[in-house]
Design an enzyme around this catalytic site. Structure first.
Site, PDB file in Angstrom:
ATOM      1  N   LYS A 171       0.851  -1.200   0.000  1.00  0.00           N
ATOM      2  CA  LYS A 171       0.000   0.000   0.000  1.00  0.00           C
ATOM      3  C   LYS A 171       0.880   1.240   0.000  1.00  0.00           C
ATOM      4  O   LYS A 171       1.595   1.503   0.966  1.00  0.00           O
ATOM      5  CB  LYS A 171      -0.918  -0.008   1.225  1.00  0.00           C
ATOM      6  CG  LYS A 171      -1.685   1.318   1.443  1.00  0.00           C
ATOM      7  CD  LYS A 171      -2.652   1.248   2.625  1.00  0.00           C
ATOM      8  CE  LYS A 171      -3.219   2.627   2.962  1.00  0.00           C
ATOM      9  NZ  LYS A 171      -4.170   2.601   4.107  1.00  0.00           N
TER      10      LYS A 171
ATOM     11  N   LYS B 153     -10.062  12.970   7.910  1.00  0.00           N
ATOM     12  CA  LYS B 153      -9.639  12.568   9.255  1.00  0.00           C
ATOM     13  C   LYS B 153      -9.552  13.787  10.158  1.00  0.00           C
ATOM     14  O   LYS B 153      -9.171  14.866   9.705  1.00  0.00           O
ATOM     15  CB  LYS B 153      -8.242  11.932   9.194  1.00  0.00           C
ATOM     16  CG  LYS B 153      -8.193  10.525   8.626  1.00  0.00           C
ATOM     17  CD  LYS B 153      -6.762   9.992   8.650  1.00  0.00           C
ATOM     18  CE  LYS B 153      -6.645   8.610   8.040  1.00  0.00           C
ATOM     19  NZ  LYS B 153      -7.329   7.549   8.766  1.00  0.00           N
TER      20      LYS B 153
ATOM     21  N   ARG C 138      -7.604  -0.422   0.850  1.00  0.00           N
ATOM     22  CA  ARG C 138      -8.154  -1.629   0.218  1.00  0.00           C
ATOM     23  C   ARG C 138      -8.561  -1.328  -1.230  1.00  0.00           C
ATOM     24  O   ARG C 138      -8.576  -2.215  -2.072  1.00  0.00           O
ATOM     25  CB  ARG C 138      -9.333  -2.150   1.052  1.00  0.00           C
ATOM     26  CG  ARG C 138     -10.491  -1.204   1.135  1.00  0.00           C
ATOM     27  CD  ARG C 138     -11.457  -1.520   2.280  1.00  0.00           C
ATOM     28  NE  ARG C 138     -10.928  -1.110   3.584  1.00  0.00           N
ATOM     29  CZ  ARG C 138     -11.575  -1.284   4.736  1.00  0.00           C
ATOM     30  NH1 ARG C 138     -12.756  -1.862   4.761  1.00  0.00           N
ATOM     31  NH2 ARG C 138     -11.036  -0.877   5.870  1.00  0.00           N
TER      32      ARG C 138
HETATM   33  N1  BES Z   1      -4.378   4.390   6.878  1.00  0.00           N
HETATM   34  C1  BES Z   1      -5.548   4.134   7.627  1.00  0.00           C
HETATM   35  C2  BES Z   1      -5.359   3.078   8.686  1.00  0.00           C
HETATM   36  C3  BES Z   1      -4.453   3.416   9.822  1.00  0.00           C
HETATM   37  C4  BES Z   1      -4.768   4.420  10.711  1.00  0.00           C
HETATM   38  C5  BES Z   1      -3.337   2.653  10.045  1.00  0.00           C
HETATM   39  C6  BES Z   1      -3.933   4.682  11.770  1.00  0.00           C
HETATM   40  C7  BES Z   1      -2.510   2.908  11.095  1.00  0.00           C
HETATM   41  C8  BES Z   1      -2.816   3.932  11.963  1.00  0.00           C
HETATM   42  C9  BES Z   1      -6.668   3.641   6.710  1.00  0.00           C
HETATM   43  O1  BES Z   1      -6.661   4.130   5.415  1.00  0.00           O
HETATM   44  C10 BES Z   1      -7.941   4.082   7.346  1.00  0.00           C
HETATM   45  O2  BES Z   1      -8.143   5.256   7.460  1.00  0.00           O
HETATM   46  N2  BES Z   1      -8.747   3.122   7.764  1.00  0.00           N
HETATM   47  C11 BES Z   1      -9.956   3.398   8.425  1.00  0.00           C
HETATM   48  C12 BES Z   1     -11.006   2.491   7.846  1.00  0.00           C
HETATM   49  C13 BES Z   1     -12.396   2.861   8.254  1.00  0.00           C
HETATM   50  C14 BES Z   1     -12.835   4.141   7.562  1.00  0.00           C
HETATM   51  C15 BES Z   1     -13.291   1.724   7.888  1.00  0.00           C
HETATM   52  C16 BES Z   1      -9.762   3.113   9.904  1.00  0.00           C
HETATM   53  O3  BES Z   1      -9.054   2.163  10.245  1.00  0.00           O
HETATM   54  O4  BES Z   1     -10.292   3.863  10.712  1.00  0.00           O
HETATM   55 ZN    ZN Z   2      -4.785   4.706   4.683  1.00  0.00          ZN
HETATM   56 ZN    ZN Z   3      -7.707   6.001   5.217  1.00  0.00          ZN
END
Ligand code: BES
Ligand code: ZN
Ligand code: ZN
Length: 458
Positions: free
Chosen positions: A226, A238, A312
């Protein structure tokens, strides 16, 4: 990497470091003079893990170092020393308690890392002299770990999609591999719609980078990472705290690139493909909106429930493309979900596998090389959490339950039945300094996967 040298090439006799513990302290003391024993007492050295005592000779010169260690943890046993002992050459004394000498030396080298792109090194590392064979085995592993750390620590302005492409091109050049990329609209022309949809809002064009190497007749291994160079969340923006460290969202790409480097360096008899979807998940007038439907490369229609579940999405086109080449194994790395961190904390990448024997082999290798990972299930009944009312499925549902699993299940949709696949949901980061694990970008699961590939194909 200069924190390790070959024992033979040491200029002076290196200072011995005796690793000991409470059970062996009496024996260690017997090796000292009365004055030195008194010095140990004056310093209150009790051989507890982390305790260090610099022992002088009769002329006040450094004669020996005593270090308290936990024998179950060779990797971190001496890892604090390269940055705390006086600059000079040392060696692990043969009288030390039984440790895995290779892991001790690896920990030392990993503890000597400093990120010097934007400021001078704080100090020179103390050097550990090791056997030639140890040095030869460890040097590529240390360099690969440093590579991951450097890539992840570099801020987005200096580590955008093009920089990741440059890194892959440089690696390709070093190993006479073929590198190809699709940039911007070329992604649409050649049917990578989901990578484009995630990355199109950035002023820096999205890309898919592909490296291929090795004999075409060898078993095909495909590594995917990724490469979200910054994750704002997109229109599902965010909050500040969640965005602060999202320069590290290309950590999966850093792992895949470093692992590809290890495979080529070791000349493993595989046909290697490295795939890096590299994008910024940015906000702009043309940003992908929640509620849109994307027809992915794999042919599945995906409803964008949340633009922050972008990893994803970029990975699904890369995985679909990977599968078209019918590899013997696909391994992907991704900083995919916060949920994996809730489940396992920062230090344990979550492993997902569609093949039990493969998963067990991966876990055994992880244990062998002290690079921990932990398996979570591809629990198929949770697929319904991704039901969509108008598309084949969504990228994330209303429920936040089992978030790491639903993310893995989403990706599994793009892997044909029976095609061996490992997915590592990793943090790629140390929140604070620990021996051998400096604050910032970190490789997690990298050595375990290299051990697995070496065992399967070496
Ligand atoms: N890059 C983030 C996941 C992440 C966040 C990894 C903090 C490590 C530390 C990913 O793209 C993301 O934002 N995922 C969301 C998914 C949700 C919207 C279903 C998450 O994990 O909150
Ligand atoms: Zn991400
Ligand atoms: Zn994200």
């Amino acid at each position: 990497m200069s924190a390790l040298i070959e024992l033979r090439s040491s200029r002076h006799a290196p200072t011995p470091i005796e690793a000991t513990d409470a059970a062996h302290l009496a024996a260690a003391r017997k090796r000292l003079s009365a004055a030195q024993r008194s010095w140990l007492d004056e310093n209150g050295f009790d051989a507890k893990p982390g305790g260090v005592c610099l022992v002088p000779d009769a002329n006040g010169k450094l004669a020996r170092v005593l270090v308290g260690v936990d024998r179950q943890d060779s990797l971190s046993s001496l890892a604090a020393l390269p940055m705390t002992l006086p600059v000079g050459e040392y060696t692990l004394a043969p009288e030390s308690v039984a440790l895995n000498v290779e892991l001790v030396a690896l920990g030392w080298a990993l503890g000597a890392y400093q990120f010097t792109r934007y400021r001078k090194a704080k100090r020179d590392a103390a050097v550990l002299a090791v056997a030639a064979k140890t040095l030869a085995t460890l040097t590529p592993l240390v360099e690969a770990t440093y590579r991951v750390r450097d890539l992840v620590n570099t801020p987005t302005e200096d580590m955008g999609p093009k920089h990741l492409a440059d890194e892959v091109k440089q690696l390709g050049k070093a190993h006479k591999a073929k590198v190809r990329e699709w940039v911007g609209d070329e992604l649409l022309d050649d049917n990578f719609p989901t990578i484009h949809a995630v990355g199109r809002a950035s002023h820096r064009a999205p890309r898919l980078i592909e490296l291929t190497w090795g004999k075409t007749t060898a078993p095909k291994v495909t590594l995917v990472g990724k490469g979200v160079c910054f994750d704002t969340g997109g229109l599902d923006l965010k909050p500040s705290d969640g965005m602060r460290w999202m320069k590290k969202d290309m950590g999966g790409a850093a792992h895949a690139i470093a692992l590809a480097g290890l495979v080529m360096e070791a000349n493993l008899p595989v046909r290697l493909t490295l795939l890096i979807p590299a994008v910024e998940n940015a906000v702009s007038g043309n940003a992908m909106r929640p509620g849109e439907v994307v027809i992915t490369r794999g042919g599945h229609s995906v409803e964008i429930d949340n633009t922050d579940a972008e990893g994803r999405l970029v990975l699904c086109d890369a995985l679909a493309y990977a599968a078209e080449q019918k590899p013997a194994l696909i391994v992907d790395f991704a900083t995919l979900t916060g949920a994996a961190r809730v489940a396992l904390g920062p230090d344990l990448p979550a492993l997902f596998a569609n093949d039990d024997a493969l998963a067990h082999a991966a876990l055994a290798c992880s244990n062998d090389v002290a690079d921990p990972i932990w398996r979570l299930p591809l629990w198929r009944p949770y697929r319904k959490l991704l039901d969509s009312y108008l598309a084949d499925f969504t990228n994330t549902g209303a429920s936040r339950h089992a978030g790491a699993i639903t993310a893995a299940l989403f990706m599994e949709r793009f892997i044909p039945d029976g095609m061996p696949w490992l997915h590592l949901d990793t943090y790629a980061w140390n929140d604070g300094d620990r021996p051998g694990r400096p604050r910032g970008g970190e490789a997690m699961g990298l050595r375990a996967m290299f051990a697995l590939l070496s065992k399967r194909y070496g």
